[in-house]
Design a protein around this motif. Sequence first.
Motif, PDB file in Angstrom:
ATOM      1  N   ALA A 240      12.137  54.105  40.589  1.00 44.23           N
ATOM      2  CA  ALA A 240      10.943  53.692  40.132  1.00 44.23           C
ATOM      3  C   ALA A 240      10.773  53.141  38.913  1.00 44.23           C
TER       4      ALA A 240
ATOM      5  N   ARG B 113      11.976  49.706  38.737  1.00 43.29           N
ATOM      6  CA  ARG B 113      11.010  48.796  39.495  1.00 43.29           C
ATOM      7  C   ARG B 113       9.957  48.565  38.237  1.00 43.29           C
ATOM      8  N   ASP B 114       9.366  49.666  37.654  1.00 36.69           N
ATOM      9  CA  ASP B 114       8.197  49.508  36.566  1.00 36.69           C
ATOM     10  C   ASP B 114       8.844  48.488  35.492  1.00 36.69           C
TER      11      ASP B 114
ATOM     12  N   MET C 295       8.603  44.867  36.642  1.00 38.40           N
ATOM     13  CA  MET C 295       7.178  44.571  36.876  1.00 38.40           C
ATOM     14  C   MET C 295       6.676  44.339  35.387  1.00 38.40           C
TER      15      MET C 295
ATOM     16  N   GLU D 113      12.498  55.039  29.519  1.00 42.55           N
ATOM     17  CA  GLU D 113      11.880  53.693  30.037  1.00 42.55           C
ATOM     18  C   GLU D 113      11.984  52.524  28.801  1.00 42.55           C
TER      19      GLU D 113
ATOM     20  N   TYR E 268       2.909  51.253  29.253  1.00 45.20           N
ATOM     21  CA  TYR E 268       3.572  52.273  30.125  1.00 45.20           C
ATOM     22  C   TYR E 268       3.384  53.698  29.698  1.00 45.20           C
TER      23      TYR E 268
ATOM     24  N   GLY F 228       5.122  56.506  33.968  1.00 51.40           N
ATOM     25  CA  GLY F 228       5.004  55.898  35.211  1.00 51.40           C
ATOM     26  C   GLY F 228       3.889  55.277  35.757  1.00 51.40           C
ATOM     27  N   LYS F 229       2.768  55.136  34.721  1.00 47.68           N
ATOM     28  CA  LYS F 229       1.613  54.418  35.058  1.00 47.68           C
ATOM     29  C   LYS F 229       1.635  53.306  34.142  1.00 47.68           C
ATOM     30  N   ILE F 230       1.377  52.233  34.813  1.00 47.34           N
ATOM     31  CA  ILE F 230       0.988  50.910  33.843  1.00 47.34           C
ATOM     32  C   ILE F 230      -0.464  50.261  33.951  1.00 47.34           C
TER      33      ILE F 230
END
Length: 299
Positions: free
Chosen positions: A123, A126-127, A130, A197, A288, A291-293
């Motif tokens: 995850a 992928r973030d 993105m 991240e 970010y 986990g929330k963008i």
Amino acid sequence: MKKHNFFKIVVRILFLLVVGVVVFFTVKSMNKIYISKFGNKHYYQRVKSVSTNDGLVNQKIYSKATLKKLTTVTHGTKYTGNTSLDRVSETYHYKIKKDNISNFMGNDGVLQLYNKSKFMSDAMVRDAAMMWNTLAGQTIVEVVDSQNKSDEVIHDSQKKTKYGVGGQSYNGMGMIFYPNDWAVTGLTKQNKQNWKEAILLKEMGHALGVPNMGGGLMGTNDQVANLKNADFMGAWGVQLSNAPKSNLKGITTTRMDGAVLKIAGIAWPRPRKLANWVLTKPSAHMVYNNGKITSTIPK
């Protein structure tokens, strides 16, 4: 006679052991030579790093006036940006001092990544992809479902190094993370994920050909001064006395990240016009957080 046969058997066993040892070390040496030339046998890096001849960027995509606007942004301040990039608008050279800035983009202009890391979850990968794609305004990073489809593999090493928690390699070993080098304690779960991240985003940026952006000719003024940065292409950090308080709210991208990516794109084997929002929407940004963008960057 029996003793003679026994002796012959012992000699044969010893001979086979010696041959086995010789073969083992010969294969090991050959593997090292192969890895140094062609990459790891597990396909950690299936493409070689590239740069244009003498770091020259494509001169047909942007005017010198536009490049000047971009390098004014990437010049940054004492602890942000990278002043080596100033010469892009003067001589079209995309270099750090005398060294070319390499990337793994290939002729298709897309970085394909496969994740084997446990330290960086699927995850999180992928973030990060993105976020780079959002900055670019188009797909420049893809997360693939097989090593054989990848340009690079993201993976972990159990070794301890002096180079920090993560690294983009240029010797066939892909994008490596070192969980045992994580030394910061007392972080909240949210801040630890955000910091990890930020490291992933930075190493992915290096694979795209984006250099350190922490200030000065090398982009490392922040590291030299032992300061943490608010920009993930610098020495991002959180919950420390030398880290910006703004980082408690997550990782924030700015137009500096878009501007340097815009320049990097014209130094790829297949030059691409990226991040068109940088000069028209200078206040656009992306955050970010655990986990929330969220993003105000136009699509």
